[in-house]
Motif scaffolding. Structure first.
Motif, mmCIF file in Angstrom:
data_model
loop_
_atom_site.group_PDB
_atom_site.id
_atom_site.type_symbol
_atom_site.label_atom_id
_atom_site.label_comp_id
_atom_site.label_asym_id
_atom_site.label_seq_id
_atom_site.Cartn_x
_atom_site.Cartn_y
_atom_site.Cartn_z
ATOM 1 N N SER A 254 0.844 -1.191 0.000
ATOM 2 C CA SER A 254 0.000 0.000 0.000
ATOM 3 C C SER A 254 0.883 1.247 0.000
ATOM 4 C CB SER A 254 -0.907 0.004 1.238
ATOM 5 O OG SER A 254 -0.136 0.184 2.412
ATOM 6 N N ALA A 255 0.310 2.345 -0.448
ATOM 7 C CA ALA A 255 1.043 3.613 -0.481
ATOM 8 C C ALA A 255 1.462 4.029 0.923
ATOM 9 C CB ALA A 255 0.186 4.695 -1.127
ATOM 10 N N ALA A 256 0.597 3.770 1.898
ATOM 11 C CA ALA A 256 0.920 4.121 3.280
ATOM 12 C C ALA A 256 2.146 3.351 3.770
ATOM 13 C CB ALA A 256 -0.274 3.841 4.186
ATOM 14 N N TRP A 257 2.242 2.075 3.407
ATOM 15 C CA TRP A 257 3.389 1.262 3.820
ATOM 16 C C TRP A 257 4.679 1.780 3.181
ATOM 17 C CZ3 TRP A 257 5.092 -1.831 7.343
ATOM 18 C CH2 TRP A 257 6.232 -2.596 7.111
ATOM 19 N N VAL A 258 4.622 2.121 1.897
ATOM 20 C CA VAL A 258 5.809 2.627 1.203
ATOM 21 C C VAL A 258 6.261 3.938 1.826
ATOM 22 C CG1 VAL A 258 6.673 3.473 -1.020
ATOM 23 C CG2 VAL A 258 5.239 1.429 -0.931
ATOM 24 N N ILE A 259 5.327 4.836 2.093
ATOM 25 C CA ILE A 259 5.654 6.123 2.722
ATOM 26 C C ILE A 259 6.254 5.895 4.106
ATOM 27 C CG2 ILE A 259 4.651 8.232 3.692
ATOM 28 C CD1 ILE A 259 2.670 8.151 1.291
ATOM 29 N N GLN A 260 5.671 4.991 4.875
ATOM 30 C CA GLN A 260 6.171 4.723 6.225
ATOM 31 C C GLN A 260 7.588 4.157 6.185
ATOM 32 O OE1 GLN A 260 6.568 1.480 7.905
ATOM 33 N NE2 GLN A 260 7.214 2.506 9.758
ATOM 34 N N TRP B 13 9.915 4.525 3.789
ATOM 35 C CA TRP B 13 10.857 5.561 3.385
ATOM 36 C C TRP B 13 11.056 6.597 4.495
ATOM 37 C CZ3 TRP B 13 14.472 5.713 -0.082
ATOM 38 C CH2 TRP B 13 14.392 4.892 -1.185
ATOM 39 N N ALA B 14 9.987 6.965 5.177
ATOM 40 C CA ALA B 14 10.110 7.931 6.274
ATOM 41 C C ALA B 14 10.991 7.374 7.392
ATOM 42 C CB ALA B 14 8.726 8.297 6.812
ATOM 43 N N ALA B 15 10.804 6.110 7.733
ATOM 44 C CA ALA B 15 11.623 5.493 8.775
ATOM 45 C C ALA B 15 13.086 5.422 8.350
ATOM 46 C CB ALA B 15 11.099 4.094 9.097
ATOM 47 N N ILE C 293 14.703 7.419 6.122
ATOM 48 C CA ILE C 293 15.268 8.774 6.100
ATOM 49 C C ILE C 293 15.490 9.291 7.519
ATOM 50 C CG2 ILE C 293 14.755 11.173 5.466
ATOM 51 C CD1 ILE C 293 13.380 9.973 2.930
ATOM 52 N N LEU C 294 14.533 9.049 8.400
ATOM 53 C CA LEU C 294 14.664 9.492 9.787
ATOM 54 C C LEU C 294 15.832 8.799 10.481
ATOM 55 C CD1 LEU C 294 13.393 11.262 12.014
ATOM 56 C CD2 LEU C 294 12.054 9.267 12.674
ATOM 57 N N SER C 295 15.965 7.503 10.293
ATOM 58 C CA SER C 295 17.044 6.786 10.971
ATOM 59 C C SER C 295 18.419 7.225 10.463
ATOM 60 C CB SER C 295 16.869 5.273 10.808
ATOM 61 O OG SER C 295 17.029 4.894 9.459
ATOM 62 N N ILE C 296 18.560 7.391 9.161
ATOM 63 C CA ILE C 296 19.846 7.855 8.619
ATOM 64 C C ILE C 296 20.136 9.284 9.080
ATOM 65 C CG2 ILE C 296 21.108 8.413 6.496
ATOM 66 C CD1 ILE C 296 20.875 5.432 7.063
ATOM 67 N N SER C 297 19.120 10.139 9.069
ATOM 68 C CA SER C 297 19.299 11.531 9.489
ATOM 69 C C SER C 297 19.696 11.625 10.957
ATOM 70 C CB SER C 297 18.014 12.330 9.260
ATOM 71 O OG SER C 297 17.666 12.326 7.908
ATOM 72 N N MET C 298 19.007 10.899 11.801
ATOM 73 C CA MET C 298 19.303 10.960 13.241
ATOM 74 C C MET C 298 20.686 10.389 13.556
ATOM 75 S SD MET C 298 16.778 12.535 14.566
ATOM 76 C CE MET C 298 16.904 12.210 16.304
ATOM 77 N N THR C 299 21.049 9.295 12.890
ATOM 78 C CA THR C 299 22.372 8.716 13.112
ATOM 79 C C THR C 299 23.459 9.659 12.620
ATOM 80 O OG1 THR C 299 21.443 6.497 12.877
ATOM 81 C CG2 THR C 299 23.822 6.689 12.724
ATOM 82 N N SER C 300 23.259 10.255 11.449
ATOM 83 C CA SER C 300 24.232 11.216 10.919
ATOM 84 C C SER C 300 24.355 12.429 11.831
ATOM 85 C CB SER C 300 23.827 11.666 9.516
ATOM 86 O OG SER C 300 23.810 10.564 8.643
ATOM 87 N N PHE C 301 23.239 12.935 12.320
ATOM 88 C CA PHE C 301 23.246 14.065 13.248
ATOM 89 C C PHE C 301 24.023 13.709 14.510
ATOM 90 C CE2 PHE C 301 21.335 16.440 16.800
ATOM 91 C CZ PHE C 301 21.529 17.740 16.357
#
Length: 94
Positions: free
Chosen positions: A10-16, A18-20, A22-30
């Motif tokens: 589902s579109a919701a699953w794909v969005i979730q 990708w969001a997870a 991007i968030l995990s890479i961003s937080m780890t990089s930060f």
């Protein structure tokens, strides 16, 4: 033979997912950027993060490819069995 349609997410699953990601890479990089260590250690941890992400994608693709190959092989085997059974049935009715 049964038709096996490709799995649709589902579109919701794909969005979730990708969001997870991007968030995990961003937080780890930060976290790596803001560590109170010298740049060599930050660079080492950044390379570790990059290689971990890359190897994770490779592992996921390899696992998917193996699964699809097994599924295709099973469908071919099933088609062969159905052909043999249909030939056997035709011989019995003659």
């Amino acid at each position: 033979m049964q038709n096996i349609s490709p799995q649709k997410d589902s579109a919701a699953w794909v969005i979730q997912t990708w969001a997870a990601f991007i968030l995990s890479i961003s937080m780890t990089s930060f976290g790596i950027v803001n560590l109170p260590v010298n740049n060599w250690v930050k660079g080492f941890m950044g390379m570790g993060l990059a290689f971990s992400v890359g190897s994770t994608f490779t592992l996921a693709k390899t696992t998917r490819d193996l699964h699809e190959a097994r599924r295709l092989s099973a469908r071919i085997d099933e088609a062969k069995v159905e052909k043999l059974l249909s030939q056997h049935d035709n011989l019995n009715f003659k």
